[in-house]
Write an enzyme that holds these catalytic residues in place. Structure first.
Site, PDB file in Angstrom:
ATOM      1  N   LYS A   1      -3.969  -1.914  14.594  1.00 57.96           N
ATOM      2  CA  LYS A   1      -3.212  -0.896  15.332  1.00 57.96           C
ATOM      3  C   LYS A   1      -3.780  -0.736  16.735  1.00 57.96           C
ATOM      4  O   LYS A   1      -4.988  -0.682  16.920  1.00 57.96           O
ATOM      5  CB  LYS A   1      -3.241   0.432  14.577  1.00 57.96           C
TER       6      LYS A   1
ATOM      7  N   GLU B   1       0.841  -1.213   0.000  1.00 60.51           N
ATOM      8  CA  GLU B   1       0.000   0.000   0.000  1.00 60.51           C
ATOM      9  C   GLU B   1       0.870   1.255   0.000  1.00 60.51           C
ATOM     10  O   GLU B   1       2.082   1.196   0.239  1.00 60.51           O
ATOM     11  CB  GLU B   1      -0.920   0.004   1.218  1.00 60.51           C
TER      12      GLU B   1
HETATM   13  N1  PSU Z   1      -0.498   0.646   8.676  1.00 58.87           N
HETATM   14  C1  PSU Z   1       0.541   1.435   9.032  1.00 58.87           C
HETATM   15  N2  PSU Z   1       0.427   2.781   8.803  1.00 58.87           N
HETATM   16  C2  PSU Z   1      -0.678   3.312   8.163  1.00 58.87           C
HETATM   17  C3  PSU Z   1      -1.753   2.471   7.781  1.00 58.87           C
HETATM   18  C4  PSU Z   1      -1.601   1.145   8.065  1.00 58.87           C
HETATM   19  O1  PSU Z   1       1.540   0.942   9.570  1.00 58.87           O
HETATM   20  O2  PSU Z   1      -0.708   4.511   7.931  1.00 58.87           O
HETATM   21  C5  PSU Z   1      -2.956   3.028   7.050  1.00 58.87           C
HETATM   22  C6  PSU Z   1      -3.498   1.934   6.121  1.00 58.87           C
HETATM   23  O3  PSU Z   1      -3.492   2.447   4.817  1.00 58.87           O
HETATM   24  C7  PSU Z   1      -4.891   1.673   6.605  1.00 58.87           C
HETATM   25  C8  PSU Z   1      -5.271   3.013   7.106  1.00 58.87           C
HETATM   26  O4  PSU Z   1      -5.733   1.178   5.589  1.00 58.87           O
HETATM   27  O5  PSU Z   1      -4.090   3.419   7.823  1.00 58.87           O
HETATM   28  C9  PSU Z   1      -6.504   2.977   7.965  1.00 58.87           C
HETATM   29  O6  PSU Z   1      -7.086   4.232   7.955  1.00 58.87           O
HETATM   30  P1  PSU Z   1      -8.562   4.429   8.541  1.00 58.87           P
HETATM   31  O7  PSU Z   1      -8.445   4.089   9.989  1.00 58.87           O
HETATM   32  O8  PSU Z   1      -8.877   5.891   8.296  1.00 58.87           O
HETATM   33  O9  PSU Z   1      -9.471   3.515   7.765  1.00 58.87           O
END
Ligand code: PSU
Ligand code: MN
Length: 307
Positions: free
Chosen positions: A165, A31
């Site tokens: 996370k 990604e």
């Molecule tokens: N994992 C990481 N850093 C990130 C992300 C994932 O180590 O920045 C990103 C991914 O792209 C994931 C997004 O899909 O954070 C999730 O964002 P949200 O909570 O707004 O859906």
């Protein structure tokens, strides 16, 4: 460098990925939101390069996915990777707006959800990231649940992460994944990991201890006609982890700041990651890089086993 999938979708493979596809070699999707919104420059570029190198070392080909000036890129050459890592205005794209960025000729980084969609479209079935999005704490008030979870339930890609996370509500995230029928497999451990820490305090729904077994499980799901993706949780290496109790202190403080600063929507995750990065003097970033590298290695091994 042009090999459009259809005359209608502006999609471009890097030379390396096009060659890999032509000889049916294993490919691992990566990604780009983690590059533009997840880490500061130049750590983000170091991470992006080292993750690609690890995938090559394991005998697969990396395909970093992003929309650049309206073209969906499957694989970025080094110049594009570097340019993206320095961009500050990129959109953060998910299922809702991936096509918008293409239609409006914008530049955007793909989240887990958008990367899964693009990878699937490009015939790539394995994807490595850091941590997926999930159910946020206080979601009962904010309704903030990442579109990553819905995508996992519908798009048949194996997503290798280091757990959800720890800024999230992990029990609720696991509940939603179960409801949506997404298998959650922890690699070589029966404890579900929490991104910076190896232990979330929760048991993993499923456990497997070889890349071949993971590949076999997903192949059997296909044969059964059960569509959708699989989440593989790969605990951060012991020497790089930050203990859960310590992380919880930073997370609580970051969440308080987010409420104070009235952060909402797409900005929440980047805000929390950045404020934790600053509170730990960059130590959280070192852990983040180590876990993505670890995930890239496992994803490559799975892709090789599938090929
Ligand atoms: N994992 C990481 N850093 C990130 C992300 C994932 O180590 O920045 C990103 C991914 O792209 C994931 C997004 O899909 O954070 C999730 O964002 P949200 O909570 O707004 O859906
Ligand atoms: Mn969200």
């Amino acid at each position: 460098m042009t090999k459009p999938f259809s005359p209608f979708l502006p999609m471009e493979y890097s030379d390396e990925v096009a060659a890999a596809k032509a000889r049916n070699a294993p490919v691992v999707a990566l990604e780009s939101t983690i590059i533009t919104h997840g880490m500061p420059y130049p750590g983000n570029l170091d991470m992006a390069r080292s993750v690609e190198a690890i995938i090559r070392e394991e005998g697969a080909v990396p395909a970093t996915i992003a929309v650049i000036d309206g073209v969906l890129h499957i694989g970025l050459d080094d110049a594009k990777l570097e340019a993206l890592s320095r961009t500050s205005g990129a959109m953060k794209l998910s299922r809702a707006d991936l096509a918008f960025a293409i239609a409006e000729r914008r530049t955007g980084a793909t989240t887990v959800a958008a990367t899964m969609i693009a990878a699937y479209r490009a015939g790539i079935r394995v994807f490595a990231t850091g941590g997926i999005g999930g159910v946020h704490r206080r979601a009962e008030e904010t309704f903030d649940i990442s579109a990553d979870l819905e995508e996992l339930s519908r798009t048949g890609v194996i997503v290798v992460c280091a757990g959800a996370k720890a800024i999230l509500d992990i029990p609720k995230t696991l509940e939603v994944l179960e409801t949506r029928g997404v298998p959650v497999v922890t690699y070589d451990s029966d404890i579900f990991p929490a991104f910076w820490s190896r232990d979330s305090g929760l048991k993993s729904p499923l456990m497997l201890n070889s890349p071949a077994a993971i590949a076999n499980f997903q192949t059997l799901r296909d044969q059964l006609g059960v569509d959708g993706g699989m989440l593989v949780a790969n605990p951060v290496p012991m020497e790089s982890e930050i203990a859960r109790e310590e992380m919880e202190i930073y997370i609580t403080r970051a969440l308080d700041n987010a409420i104070r600063d009235e952060i909402s929507g797409k900005a929440v995750t980047p805000y929390l990651l950045d404020s934790i990065f600053r509170m730990t003097d960059g130590r959280s970033l070192e852990t983040n890089i180590a876990l993505v590298e670890n995930n890239a290695r496992l994803a490559a091994e799975i892709a090789v086993a599938l090929a």
